[in-house]
Enzyme design. Sequence first.
Site, PDB file in Angstrom:
ATOM      1  N   THR A 179       0.821  -1.213   0.000  1.00 35.91           N
ATOM      2  CA  THR A 179       0.000   0.000   0.000  1.00 35.91           C
ATOM      3  C   THR A 179       0.852   1.259   0.000  1.00 35.91           C
ATOM      4  O   THR A 179       0.483   2.266  -0.611  1.00 35.91           O
ATOM      5  CB  THR A 179      -0.943  -0.025   1.221  1.00 35.91           C
ATOM      6  OG1 THR A 179      -1.854  -1.110   1.044  1.00 35.91           O
ATOM      7  CG2 THR A 179      -1.721   1.257   1.377  1.00 35.91           C
ATOM      8  N   SER A 181       1.939  -7.582  -0.589  1.00 33.36           N
ATOM      9  CA  SER A 181       2.721  -8.521   0.227  1.00 33.36           C
ATOM     10  C   SER A 181       2.053  -9.881   0.346  1.00 33.36           C
ATOM     11  O   SER A 181       2.715 -10.864   0.671  1.00 33.36           O
ATOM     12  CB  SER A 181       3.012  -7.931   1.605  1.00 33.36           C
ATOM     13  OG  SER A 181       1.864  -7.863   2.399  1.00 33.36           O
ATOM     14  N   THR A 208       1.574  -4.404   4.171  1.00 32.75           N
ATOM     15  CA  THR A 208       1.384  -4.684   5.595  1.00 32.75           C
ATOM     16  C   THR A 208       0.778  -6.065   5.865  1.00 32.75           C
ATOM     17  O   THR A 208       0.882  -6.569   6.980  1.00 32.75           O
ATOM     18  CB  THR A 208       0.480  -3.605   6.252  1.00 32.75           C
ATOM     19  OG1 THR A 208      -0.800  -3.641   5.622  1.00 32.75           O
ATOM     20  CG2 THR A 208       1.094  -2.232   6.135  1.00 32.75           C
ATOM     21  N   ASP A 209       0.163  -6.680   4.845  1.00 33.18           N
ATOM     22  CA  ASP A 209      -0.535  -7.948   5.099  1.00 33.18           C
ATOM     23  C   ASP A 209       0.386  -9.025   5.672  1.00 33.18           C
ATOM     24  O   ASP A 209      -0.003  -9.763   6.571  1.00 33.18           O
ATOM     25  CB  ASP A 209      -1.176  -8.471   3.809  1.00 33.18           C
ATOM     26  CG  ASP A 209      -2.425  -7.702   3.421  1.00 33.18           C
ATOM     27  OD1 ASP A 209      -2.652  -6.612   3.967  1.00 33.18           O
ATOM     28  OD2 ASP A 209      -3.169  -8.193   2.555  1.00 33.18           O
TER      29      ASP A 209
HETATM   30  N1  ASP Z   1      -2.502  -5.251   0.283  1.00 36.82           N
HETATM   31  C1  ASP Z   1      -1.437  -4.602   0.913  1.00 36.82           C
HETATM   32  C2  ASP Z   1      -0.212  -5.483   1.005  1.00 36.82           C
HETATM   33  O1  ASP Z   1      -0.035  -6.198   1.950  1.00 36.82           O
HETATM   34  C3  ASP Z   1      -1.844  -4.092   2.228  1.00 36.82           C
HETATM   35  C4  ASP Z   1      -0.917  -3.064   2.715  1.00 36.82           C
HETATM   36  O2  ASP Z   1       0.195  -2.917   2.272  1.00 36.82           O
HETATM   37  O3  ASP Z   1      -1.318  -2.326   3.640  1.00 36.82           O
HETATM   38  O4  ASP Z   1       0.585  -5.453   0.124  1.00 36.82           O
END
Ligand code: ASP
Length: 334
Positions: free
Chosen positions: A19, A65, A98-99
């Site tokens: 993100t 991620s 973040t995932d």
């Molecule tokens: N979909 C994203 C990821 O994990 C979520 C994020 O980065 O907050 O790549």
Amino acid sequence: MLNPSLKLPKIVVLGTGGTIASSGTVGTQLSDYKVGKGVDALIAAVPELSGVAQCEFEQVSNIESYLIGDEVLLKLAGRVNHWLAQPDITGVVITHGTDTLEETAYFLNLVVQSEKPVILVGAMRPSTAISADGPLNLFHAVVVASHPQSVGKGVMVVMNDRILAARYVYKAHTTAVDAFVVPEQGALGAVSGRDVQYFNQSTRIHTARSTLHIDPQCTVLPAVDIVYDYQGAGLHMYEAALQAGAQGIVLAGTGNGSLSGVARLGANLAASKGVAFVRAAHVGQGSVRPSVKDGEYNCVAAQSLNPQKARILLRLALLKTQDRASLQQIFNTY
Ligand code: ASP
């Protein structure tokens, strides 16, 4: 005149996507945005960084991620070790979705061979959002990576003004900017602007003192599956994991890593095939401690690792040993 930037520490920013590297079409678009901004653009969007460090960069991947698998993970570990071995590099910052950020952070905490700071950073809002959190998170990550007191602390996550140990941090909210927490053990420190304050220390072995470092040629890690337990669960998930060739199973168990009737059958089945079986819990907090019954069911207790982190440790541990007592010792230590 001497260029003042020459005196600044050199930080390498490795981009992997997420993100923090994503864009939507309007400022209120907070989901369904697209990843694609290069790490160079993320650095350029924070000109204040030039007063903190000389930032070099490398794009390792540019994906969400949840798409990261062994190939990217192993490549990333190799690049981190490569850069940290350069005498003129002070630390590494990794921009990441973040995932699965907590999984990459803990993996690196075990395989990075350096005392130098390694900071993972992400964002909960895309770069185009009103009050996007990525730019300040990135600034803080570089500030922490440049700080002399960040040496020897293991891999850390810097999000939402907090400095969090890779060993303990986990994502606890789907969308909020304070998604990353360490409720039980507490944050290692806090960062605000250029001010860094540490007030805690991780007691588990990590980075330079880890004995779980991987060979740079390593391309495959042992397959380990997670099986989630719940009322009325069936044996088929354990059978499927074993049929698919899992060398280890992590039970995302109920309560205190309880062995339900089906989990006992699954543990017995795994034992009959010489497959390691780790008891974790899907509760969110607390430790699954070794039990007198673990010998009977050939189980290893995950301690305070959640299932996804227990899986990371088991994969690395299985490169060294399959012996239950030795595996338990590793789970007691890392
Ligand atoms: N979909 C994203 C990821 O994990 C979520 C994020 O980065 O907050 O790549």
